[in-house]
Design a protein around this motif. Sequence first.
Motif, PDB file in Angstrom:
ATOM      1  N   ASP A  86       0.794  -1.624   0.327  1.00  0.00           N
ATOM      2  CA  ASP A  86       0.281  -0.104   0.314  1.00  0.00           C
ATOM      3  C   ASP A  86       1.227   1.479   0.328  1.00  0.00           C
ATOM      4  O   ASP A  86       1.715   1.734   0.484  1.00  0.00           O
ATOM      5  CB  ASP A  86      -1.026  -0.083   0.904  1.00  0.00           C
ATOM      6  CG  ASP A  86      -1.812  -0.666   0.938  1.00  0.00           C
ATOM      7  OD1 ASP A  86      -2.224  -1.514  -0.197  1.00  0.00           O
ATOM      8  OD2 ASP A  86      -2.939  -1.209   1.545  1.00  0.00           O
ATOM      9  N   ASP A  95      -4.791   5.570  15.631  1.00  0.00           N
ATOM     10  CA  ASP A  95      -5.793   5.101  14.510  1.00  0.00           C
ATOM     11  C   ASP A  95      -5.354   5.538  13.083  1.00  0.00           C
ATOM     12  O   ASP A  95      -5.118   5.889  11.969  1.00  0.00           O
ATOM     13  CB  ASP A  95      -6.534   6.257  14.332  1.00  0.00           C
ATOM     14  CG  ASP A  95      -6.342   7.201  14.578  1.00  0.00           C
ATOM     15  OD1 ASP A  95      -4.640   7.777  14.877  1.00  0.00           O
ATOM     16  OD2 ASP A  95      -6.914   8.163  14.967  1.00  0.00           O
ATOM     17  N   ARG A 120      -5.384   2.201   3.452  1.00  0.00           N
ATOM     18  CA  ARG A 120      -6.001   1.776   2.955  1.00  0.00           C
ATOM     19  C   ARG A 120      -7.006   0.321   4.031  1.00  0.00           C
ATOM     20  O   ARG A 120      -7.062   0.844   5.353  1.00  0.00           O
ATOM     21  CB  ARG A 120      -6.114   0.701   1.670  1.00  0.00           C
ATOM     22  CG  ARG A 120      -5.754   1.646   0.605  1.00  0.00           C
ATOM     23  CD  ARG A 120      -5.310   1.179  -1.046  1.00  0.00           C
ATOM     24  NE  ARG A 120      -6.483  -0.503  -0.916  1.00  0.00           N
ATOM     25  CZ  ARG A 120      -5.874  -1.069  -2.348  1.00  0.00           C
ATOM     26  NH1 ARG A 120      -4.776  -0.674  -2.782  1.00  0.00           N
ATOM     27  NH2 ARG A 120      -7.330  -1.906  -2.908  1.00  0.00           N
ATOM     28  N   GLN A 121      -7.691  -0.328   4.250  1.00  0.00           N
ATOM     29  CA  GLN A 121      -8.060  -1.245   4.626  1.00  0.00           C
ATOM     30  C   GLN A 121      -7.065  -2.482   5.529  1.00  0.00           C
ATOM     31  O   GLN A 121      -7.699  -3.579   5.842  1.00  0.00           O
ATOM     32  CB  GLN A 121      -9.419  -1.832   5.045  1.00  0.00           C
ATOM     33  CG  GLN A 121     -10.650  -0.765   4.405  1.00  0.00           C
ATOM     34  CD  GLN A 121     -10.500   0.288   5.588  1.00  0.00           C
ATOM     35  OE1 GLN A 121     -10.232  -0.261   6.622  1.00  0.00           O
ATOM     36  NE2 GLN A 121     -10.435   1.279   5.271  1.00  0.00           N
ATOM     37  N   ARG A 122      -5.388  -2.659   4.564  1.00  0.00           N
ATOM     38  CA  ARG A 122      -5.160  -3.806   4.518  1.00  0.00           C
ATOM     39  C   ARG A 122      -4.534  -4.085   5.922  1.00  0.00           C
ATOM     40  O   ARG A 122      -4.123  -5.250   6.370  1.00  0.00           O
ATOM     41  CB  ARG A 122      -4.222  -3.658   3.576  1.00  0.00           C
ATOM     42  CG  ARG A 122      -4.279  -4.117   1.577  1.00  0.00           C
ATOM     43  CD  ARG A 122      -3.369  -4.813   1.666  1.00  0.00           C
ATOM     44  NE  ARG A 122      -3.729  -5.055   0.380  1.00  0.00           N
ATOM     45  CZ  ARG A 122      -3.494  -4.573  -1.256  1.00  0.00           C
ATOM     46  NH1 ARG A 122      -2.881  -3.744  -0.898  1.00  0.00           N
ATOM     47  NH2 ARG A 122      -4.325  -5.067  -2.185  1.00  0.00           N
ATOM     48  N   HIS A 123      -3.650  -2.761   6.626  1.00  0.00           N
ATOM     49  CA  HIS A 123      -3.464  -2.640   8.222  1.00  0.00           C
ATOM     50  C   HIS A 123      -4.724  -3.809   9.067  1.00  0.00           C
ATOM     51  O   HIS A 123      -4.043  -4.053  10.269  1.00  0.00           O
ATOM     52  CB  HIS A 123      -3.386  -1.611   8.461  1.00  0.00           C
ATOM     53  CG  HIS A 123      -3.892  -1.170   8.730  1.00  0.00           C
ATOM     54  ND1 HIS A 123      -5.383  -0.157   7.211  1.00  0.00           N
ATOM     55  CD2 HIS A 123      -4.361  -0.200   9.541  1.00  0.00           C
ATOM     56  CE1 HIS A 123      -5.857   0.562   8.341  1.00  0.00           C
ATOM     57  NE2 HIS A 123      -5.831   1.061   9.244  1.00  0.00           N
ATOM     58  N   LEU A 124      -5.728  -3.985   8.706  1.00  0.00           N
ATOM     59  CA  LEU A 124      -6.547  -4.545   9.955  1.00  0.00           C
ATOM     60  C   LEU A 124      -7.130  -5.757  10.239  1.00  0.00           C
ATOM     61  O   LEU A 124      -6.986  -6.280  11.315  1.00  0.00           O
ATOM     62  CB  LEU A 124      -8.392  -3.382   9.321  1.00  0.00           C
ATOM     63  CG  LEU A 124      -8.291  -2.151   9.563  1.00  0.00           C
ATOM     64  CD1 LEU A 124      -9.539  -1.575   9.272  1.00  0.00           C
ATOM     65  CD2 LEU A 124      -7.885  -1.482  10.984  1.00  0.00           C
ATOM     66  N   GLN A 125      -6.368  -6.735   8.640  1.00  0.00           N
ATOM     67  CA  GLN A 125      -6.306  -8.004   9.076  1.00  0.00           C
ATOM     68  C   GLN A 125      -5.456  -8.430   7.955  1.00  0.00           C
ATOM     69  O   GLN A 125      -5.739  -9.377   8.680  1.00  0.00           O
ATOM     70  CB  GLN A 125      -7.369  -8.196   7.872  1.00  0.00           C
ATOM     71  CG  GLN A 125      -8.888  -7.560   8.462  1.00  0.00           C
ATOM     72  CD  GLN A 125     -10.388  -7.827   7.028  1.00  0.00           C
ATOM     73  OE1 GLN A 125      -9.935  -8.699   6.646  1.00  0.00           O
ATOM     74  NE2 GLN A 125     -11.841  -8.168   7.748  1.00  0.00           N
TER      75      GLN A 125
END
Length: 450
Positions: A9, A145, A170-175
Amino acid sequence: MNKAMIRTDKWPLQATAQQKELMRLTLHEYRAFCRAVSIIILNNWPALCQADIFCAATERLIHPTAKNPKTRHTYFQKRFYKFPSYLRRAVIEFAKGQVSSYLTRYAAWQRGERKSRTAKPPVFNADSGCYPAMYRGQLFKFNEDYTRAYLKLWDGKEWLWHEMGIKKVRQRHLQNTMQSPSLIVGKHCHLSVPFSIKKVSRPSSEHVCSVDVGINTLAVASIVSKNGTVAARRFFHPAADIDRRDKCCTLIRTKARKTAKLSQGFCSTLYRKVRHYNEHIAQTVSRQLVDFALEQGADVIVLENLKGWRPKAGAKRSSMKQRFHAWTHRRLATLIEQKFTEVGGKVVYVYARGTSSWAFDGSGRVKRNPKQHELATFASGKQYNADLNASYNIGARYWAWKLKLTHRKDGQLPADKSSAGKPRIPVTLSTLWNDSKGHRGARSPLSCAA
């Protein structure tokens, strides 16, 4: 065992002018250290390769410690003040790869593996375009955050922590598992953040998403089942972005006609805009295609194998030739494969020839309208969209291969024993219809003759 994928990312940094200058100083210091280390590794390559640990052996040559107070090369201690140990080891590993690549190419040149008899030997270039690897906890930190970043930067005298904002993530760091990012410094500064993503598998489906990538319509997708049923279809054509790109292409062609000799860098700004428009188009449409396939429950996306294809249509310096030149079929296919594989899907390529020129109903070749090229006329007189017709045939070729109706890679059916000299048409959607009829009643020989 499923291996993890690596996806990267881009996290742009909201830095001040002073902080950008500190990043440039950090990059300059990092590359200067890399140049110096690469020379040391090149000169001591045989001894370093015989050491138990390559990185530790290199550090003994340049970095003094309590157990190793006197080093062979004192230049590093004088020139690079308090250079972080994590950066030093990252530089050593990078320089090791650079030197190994050079020595491999030089050995091949000595063996006579050359493009020509007069080819000169490769030259080792210590100046490399590397970027500093920021190890978490040692060189960078994030808040909870992920809106603020803390980077350890070189200000010319000391390595100090500096705080700056992150514009978007993006959202990749959450999962997923985050790995060490790289600090990319240019006109704009950002962090290149890699993530380790575990491969997942989607449940098998009775539908596939077949995609025809074209010139008139950028992409046409159809959901095709193994019995020849088309469950859904959709056209993808970002007209506004394509018009902006074509306008730049028209300006380039107009200026080229007024110029006697095109110099290096001719219309570089317009060409850069065209590249950026194409990248935006490919990113947007690839995401829409993947979302469409997921909505319809498809586990496979089928594309035409156009790798290495070169168009013959269009006269030299014509608008048609320029449209083919700006076609994004390869970039679009690459992005579709990357994004769909990440969510557990599979991308399959089929033979491209004949998908647009043969009717999906098995009636034979189609005739293209010379004024409206996306319009195809079947032998029965029916008019149909040529790209939509091609998407049906692309899905049919996948199912014909999957159901073992044909083993040939060119999309042709096996020869008929009763009429060996009779030419056969390629696999079309009607092939699946006939095979489905054979399964429902007495199994009859597969026939798709016109």
